[in-house]
Design a protein around this motif. Structure first.
Motif, short mmCIF file in Angstrom:
data_model
loop_
_atom_site.label_atom_id
_atom_site.label_comp_id
_atom_site.label_asym_id
_atom_site.label_seq_id
_atom_site.Cartn_x
_atom_site.Cartn_y
_atom_site.Cartn_z
N ALA A 149 0.82 -1.21 0.00
CA ALA A 149 0.00 0.00 0.00
C ALA A 149 0.85 1.26 0.00
CB ALA A 149 -0.91 -0.01 1.23
N ASP A 150 0.24 2.34 -0.40
CA ASP A 150 0.81 3.68 -0.36
C ASP A 150 1.87 3.92 -1.44
OD1 ASP A 150 0.77 6.26 0.66
OD2 ASP A 150 2.39 5.88 2.07
N GLY A 151 1.84 3.10 -2.47
CA GLY A 151 2.68 3.39 -3.63
C GLY A 151 1.87 4.16 -4.66
N GLY A 152 0.62 4.38 -4.35
CA GLY A 152 -0.31 5.10 -5.22
C GLY A 152 -1.63 5.04 -4.50
N GLY A 153 -2.68 5.49 -5.15
CA GLY A 153 -4.00 5.31 -4.57
C GLY A 153 -4.56 3.95 -4.97
N LEU A 154 -5.81 3.72 -4.62
CA LEU A 154 -6.44 2.42 -4.84
C LEU A 154 -6.46 2.01 -6.31
CD1 LEU A 154 -8.19 0.04 -3.83
CD2 LEU A 154 -10.18 1.52 -4.11
N PHE A 155 -6.78 2.96 -7.19
CA PHE A 155 -7.01 2.60 -8.59
C PHE A 155 -5.69 2.32 -9.30
CE2 PHE A 155 -10.56 4.91 -6.94
CZ PHE A 155 -11.63 4.13 -7.34
#
Ligand SMILES: NC(=O)c1ccc[n+]([C@@H]2O[C@H](COP(=O)([O-])OP(=O)(O)OC[C@H]3O[C@@H](n4cnc5c(N)ncnc54)[C@H](O)[C@@H]3O)[C@@H](O)[C@H]2O)c1
Length: 287
Positions: A149-155
């Motif tokens: 997680a937290d390498g980008g948003g959900l999409f």
């Protein structure tokens, strides 16, 4: 003999950042190179940099017509294709789901998945038979966001996770003639990765983040303390695109500067205590 001598390599999304660096590296390794790029401005820059040395076409990976026109141009000029390297991508602005307007979710999802996933699938479908004729290779671009997680948003994260699955499935379906692998970078210097048009964020680019902030984050979190340039990633892409890779298919190589090899107990963030207390919120997120 150079690694990519007698290889024709097509790079989708090669107008800036990673794809451009990979294109330069492939040329230096002796390849004939073709680039499909959606931005007319970047196409003009590519033509200025490479002249006749590279086959450059403006086109959108979401368009079957554009991909078929690219295929016709590759066949006309080179008569063959040895490797397809997919590098295009669009970011989601790292927006948490809670802050994403409900009515925007379908268009945001469509945009991210069409560019980041469908574009790779359409390209693979359209070029696979050419690649088969030369026991060729496909190399697709995922991200560390596909794993944590937290390498980008959900999409963005979900789309990059989907790329890993595309690699797995196509490697199985295209074996033994075509090898399919992926690369999951952590961060890329000089990237122009853009935000989503569906949220009106397409003017926002990763390159807008002050270089020092991006670098500082890498130096704080990454054991190797180095933000790689696109050209450095070129070595990995070129190997997987080459006939020298007789070793693997269906793998996504995590090129993360050692990020996933730490559990973040010892902190080297400025002003932070050595253990406990979390890692602090980075000022920017990685793609
Ligand atoms: N920048 C990072 O830190 C980072 C980290 C991990 C993975 N990645 C991935 O690396 C890849 C390259 O990203 P980058 O950082 O070099 O960004 P970039 O924006 O500099 O390069 C992507 C290129 O793809 C082109 N493109 C976008 N949509 C397209 C379309 N529909 N058809 C054809 N071309 C299109 C863009 O115009 C651009 O030239 C992307 O897949 C990205 O998700 C980037």
């Amino acid at each position: 003999m150079q690694l990519l001598e007698n290889h024709v390599v097509l790079i989708t999304g090669g107008g800036s950042g990673l794809g451009l660096g990979v294109a330069r590296h492939c040329l230096a390794e002796g390849a004939e190179v073709a680039i499909l790029e959606v931005s007319p401005g970047k196409v003009a820059d590519l033509e200025a940099e490479f002249g006749d040395r590279v086959l450059v076409r403006q086109g959108d990976v979401r368009s079957i017509d554009d991909l078929q026109a690219m295929r016709a141009a590759v066949e006309k000029r080179f008569g063959k294709l040895n490797a397809l390297i997919g590098t295009q991508g669009v970011f989601d602005g790292n927006l948490p789901l809670a802050e994403t307007p409900l009515e925007k979710i379908p268009s945001l999802f469509d945009e991210l998945f069409q560019v980041n996933v469908l574009g790779y699938i359409l390209s693979a479908k359209i070029f696979v038979d050419l690649l088969e004729q030369n026991d060729g290779a496909i190399v697709l671009t995922s991200s560390t966001a596909a794993y944590a997680a937290d390498g980008g948003g959900l999409f963005y994260s979900a789309s990059k996770g989907a790329v890993r699955s595309v690699v797995n499935q196509l490697a199985f379906e295209f074996a033994p003639r075509v090898r399919v692998n992926g690369i999951a970078p952590s961060g890329i210097a000089n990237s122009q990765l853009a935000g989503p048009r569906s949220l009106g964020m397409d003017h926002m680019k990763q390159s807008d983040i002050p270089k020092e902030n991006f670098l500082a984050q890498f130096q704080e979190l990454m054991p190797l303390k180095h933000l790689p340039t696109p050209e450095e990633y070129g070595w990995l892409y070129a190997f997987l695109a080459s006939g020298r890779n007789t070793l693997m298919t269906g793998q996504t190589i995590v090129a993360d500067q050692g990020l996933f090899n730490r559990a973040v107990l010892t902190q080297d963030l400025p002003g932070a205590d050595s253990v406990a207390g979390g890692i602090g919120k980075p000022e920017v997120s990685l793609a």
